[in-house]
Enzyme design. Sequence first.
Site, PDB file in Angstrom:
ATOM      1  N   SER A 162       0.843  -1.205   0.000  1.00  0.00           N
ATOM      2  CA  SER A 162       0.000   0.000   0.000  1.00  0.00           C
ATOM      3  C   SER A 162       0.873   1.249   0.000  1.00  0.00           C
ATOM      4  CB  SER A 162      -0.861  -0.005   1.268  1.00  0.00           C
ATOM      5  OG  SER A 162      -1.339   1.278   1.512  1.00  0.00           O
ATOM      6  N   SER A 163       0.291   2.353  -0.430  1.00  0.00           N
ATOM      7  CA  SER A 163       1.062   3.604  -0.527  1.00  0.00           C
ATOM      8  C   SER A 163       1.408   4.171   0.844  1.00  0.00           C
ATOM      9  CB  SER A 163       0.245   4.653  -1.290  1.00  0.00           C
ATOM     10  OG  SER A 163      -0.995   4.872  -0.614  1.00  0.00           O
ATOM     11  N   CYS A 164       0.811   3.594   1.913  1.00  0.00           N
ATOM     12  CA  CYS A 164       1.126   4.143   3.251  1.00  0.00           C
ATOM     13  C   CYS A 164       2.520   3.722   3.710  1.00  0.00           C
ATOM     14  CB  CYS A 164       0.080   3.735   4.267  1.00  0.00           C
ATOM     15  SG  CYS A 164       0.130   1.998   4.670  1.00  0.00           S
ATOM     16  N   TYR A 186       0.532  -0.968   9.954  1.00  0.00           N
ATOM     17  CA  TYR A 186       0.228  -1.612   8.669  1.00  0.00           C
ATOM     18  C   TYR A 186       1.385  -1.366   7.702  1.00  0.00           C
ATOM     19  CZ  TYR A 186      -2.525  -2.519   4.372  1.00  0.00           C
ATOM     20  OH  TYR A 186      -3.006  -2.997   3.172  1.00  0.00           O
ATOM     21  N   LYS A 210       3.774  -4.091   5.689  1.00  0.00           N
ATOM     22  CA  LYS A 210       3.870  -4.110   4.220  1.00  0.00           C
ATOM     23  C   LYS A 210       5.316  -3.897   3.768  1.00  0.00           C
ATOM     24  CE  LYS A 210      -0.307  -5.143   3.175  1.00  0.00           C
ATOM     25  NZ  LYS A 210      -0.581  -6.452   2.520  1.00  0.00           N
ATOM     26  N   HIS A 239     -12.433   2.608   4.467  1.00  0.00           N
ATOM     27  CA  HIS A 239     -11.654   3.703   3.904  1.00  0.00           C
ATOM     28  C   HIS A 239     -12.595   4.856   3.571  1.00  0.00           C
ATOM     29  CE1 HIS A 239      -8.815   0.321   3.111  1.00  0.00           C
ATOM     30  NE2 HIS A 239      -7.955   1.243   3.473  1.00  0.00           N
TER      31      HIS A 239
HETATM   32  O1  GFB Z   1      -9.011   5.969   3.378  1.00  0.00           O
HETATM   33  P1  GFB Z   1      -8.686   6.619   4.654  1.00  0.00           P
HETATM   34  O2  GFB Z   1      -9.496   6.247   5.858  1.00  0.00           O
HETATM   35  O3  GFB Z   1      -7.181   6.358   5.129  1.00  0.00           O
HETATM   36  O4  GFB Z   1      -8.741   8.211   4.395  1.00  0.00           O
HETATM   37  P2  GFB Z   1      -5.811   6.995   4.608  1.00  0.00           P
HETATM   38  C1  GFB Z   1      -8.653   9.024   5.479  1.00  0.00           C
HETATM   39  C2  GFB Z   1      -8.781  10.467   5.077  1.00  0.00           C
HETATM   40  O5  GFB Z   1     -10.141  10.729   4.711  1.00  0.00           O
HETATM   41  C3  GFB Z   1      -8.463  11.267   6.311  1.00  0.00           C
HETATM   42  C4  GFB Z   1     -10.726  11.573   5.727  1.00  0.00           C
HETATM   43  O6  GFB Z   1      -7.997  12.531   5.938  1.00  0.00           O
HETATM   44  C5  GFB Z   1      -9.836  11.337   6.951  1.00  0.00           C
HETATM   45  O7  GFB Z   1      -9.931  12.453   7.845  1.00  0.00           O
HETATM   46  N1  GFB Z   1     -12.127  11.185   5.968  1.00  0.00           N
HETATM   47  C6  GFB Z   1     -13.162  12.053   5.946  1.00  0.00           C
HETATM   48  C7  GFB Z   1     -12.585   9.955   6.263  1.00  0.00           C
HETATM   49  N2  GFB Z   1     -14.314  11.418   6.251  1.00  0.00           N
HETATM   50  C8  GFB Z   1     -13.978  10.095   6.448  1.00  0.00           C
HETATM   51  C9  GFB Z   1     -14.745   8.949   6.785  1.00  0.00           C
HETATM   52  O8  GFB Z   1     -15.974   9.005   6.998  1.00  0.00           O
HETATM   53  N3  GFB Z   1     -14.068   7.761   6.867  1.00  0.00           N
HETATM   54  C10 GFB Z   1     -12.719   7.671   6.649  1.00  0.00           C
HETATM   55  N4  GFB Z   1     -12.119   6.467   6.731  1.00  0.00           N
HETATM   56  N5  GFB Z   1     -11.948   8.751   6.359  1.00  0.00           N
HETATM   57  C11 GFB Z   1      -5.116   4.498   4.627  1.00  0.00           C
HETATM   58  C12 GFB Z   1      -4.319   3.628   5.561  1.00  0.00           C
HETATM   59  O9  GFB Z   1      -4.805   5.833   4.989  1.00  0.00           O
HETATM   60  O10 GFB Z   1      -4.721   4.349   3.276  1.00  0.00           O
HETATM   61  C13 GFB Z   1      -4.470   2.197   5.128  1.00  0.00           C
HETATM   62  O11 GFB Z   1      -4.776   3.813   6.898  1.00  0.00           O
HETATM   63  C14 GFB Z   1      -4.142   2.055   3.670  1.00  0.00           C
HETATM   64  O12 GFB Z   1      -3.601   1.417   5.898  1.00  0.00           O
HETATM   65  C15 GFB Z   1      -4.945   3.012   2.834  1.00  0.00           C
HETATM   66  O13 GFB Z   1      -2.781   2.298   3.492  1.00  0.00           O
HETATM   67  C16 GFB Z   1      -4.556   2.914   1.381  1.00  0.00           C
HETATM   68  O14 GFB Z   1      -5.823   7.212   3.149  1.00  0.00           O
HETATM   69  O15 GFB Z   1      -5.475   8.178   5.478  1.00  0.00           O
END
Ligand code: GFB
Length: 315
Positions: free
Chosen positions: A113-115, A142, A146, A185
């Site tokens: 993953s890109s993280c 995570y 990875k 996500h």
């Molecule tokens: O996809 P996500 O949860 O994870 O995106 P990451 C998070 C971003 O979206 C943050 C905003 O800036 C959150 O504040 N966001 C806004 C929300 N509303 C929401 C919501 O209702 N739900 C969620 N989930 N986010 C992930 C890693 O990081 O990227 C994983 O944690 C993996 O491990 C994935 O690598 C590809 O993009 O921040």
Amino acid sequence: MPETIYNLSGKRVYVAGHRGMVGSAIVRRLASEGCEILTANRSEVDLTRQSEVESWMEKNRPDAVFLAAAKVGGILANDTYPADFLYDNLILEANIIHAAHKVGVEKLLFLGSSCIYPKFADQPIVEEALLTGPLEPTNEWYAIAKIAGIKLCQAYRKQHGNDFISAMPTNLYGPGDNFDLKSSHVMPALIRKAHEAKVGHLAEITIWGTGTPRREFLHVDDCADACVHLMKVYSGDTHNNVGSGEDITILELTQLICEIVGFEGKIGHDLSKPDGTPRKLMSIKKLQALGWSPKIELAEGVAHAYQSFLSDENA
Ligand code: GFB
């Protein structure tokens, strides 16, 4: 277009994690490759049990493996369950990669993953940025798992000559996504929130954080196509970024989703939730040089994802 160095036709191809969003997309994509697709449900093999993995691999002897099995989740899940995200992902990737070596799998593709990249890596992020700075705290667990998977593939290539390669997708979305608001996500979460606000005639939806972070998104069918492409044309020890090459702020994404779903209310912010890394746009120059480019535009992909949400009876 680079030449095919590994032909999948007639091969026994194991897709680990075939029920997940990425694994099921890879199964769909492999249907046109003339290969025998092997899958195993949790009841047949527990991927966290080394002996079970080794006996399953011994019995089924795949020629190629797509390692798409993982414990995944959004920012809140990652931040809340660090032990699960580190342990589960470490143990299942180690079991599958070692067993693949033991039974002489010809080619394995590991999905990360890109993280994995530093929180403040120069953008767009090139593969060489790996391990050049501190990780984003919300998903470092995570990320470390990875990164270990990438290193395992490199180590088996170096010590044993195994053709094990790695792909690092960006934020993925599409059919079979997880729409649970706590663990999902951002993309599926916003699709569900906008839909429920529309059908519930709510005045506002609430997004997490400031909405200013930028994220890159790739439809899972594009990701699956890129993984099959890499399996056929790439052999090397460096991982490969798999992305769309474009990013968008979370607020702009929300506005796009509301337009597609048909919700016209306000967008509020829950600032008690984390923003996470400010940006993680990856360079896909390496993958483009290998002859691959994304095909599914974001607006089209979101509309497709919304239809999947509706037909999966989440609504
Ligand atoms: O996809 P996500 O949860 O994870 O995106 P990451 C998070 C971003 O979206 C943050 C905003 O800036 C959150 O504040 N966001 C806004 C929300 N509303 C929401 C919501 O209702 N739900 C969620 N989930 N986010 C992930 C890693 O990081 O990227 C994983 O944690 C993996 O491990 C994935 O690598 C590809 O993009 O921040």
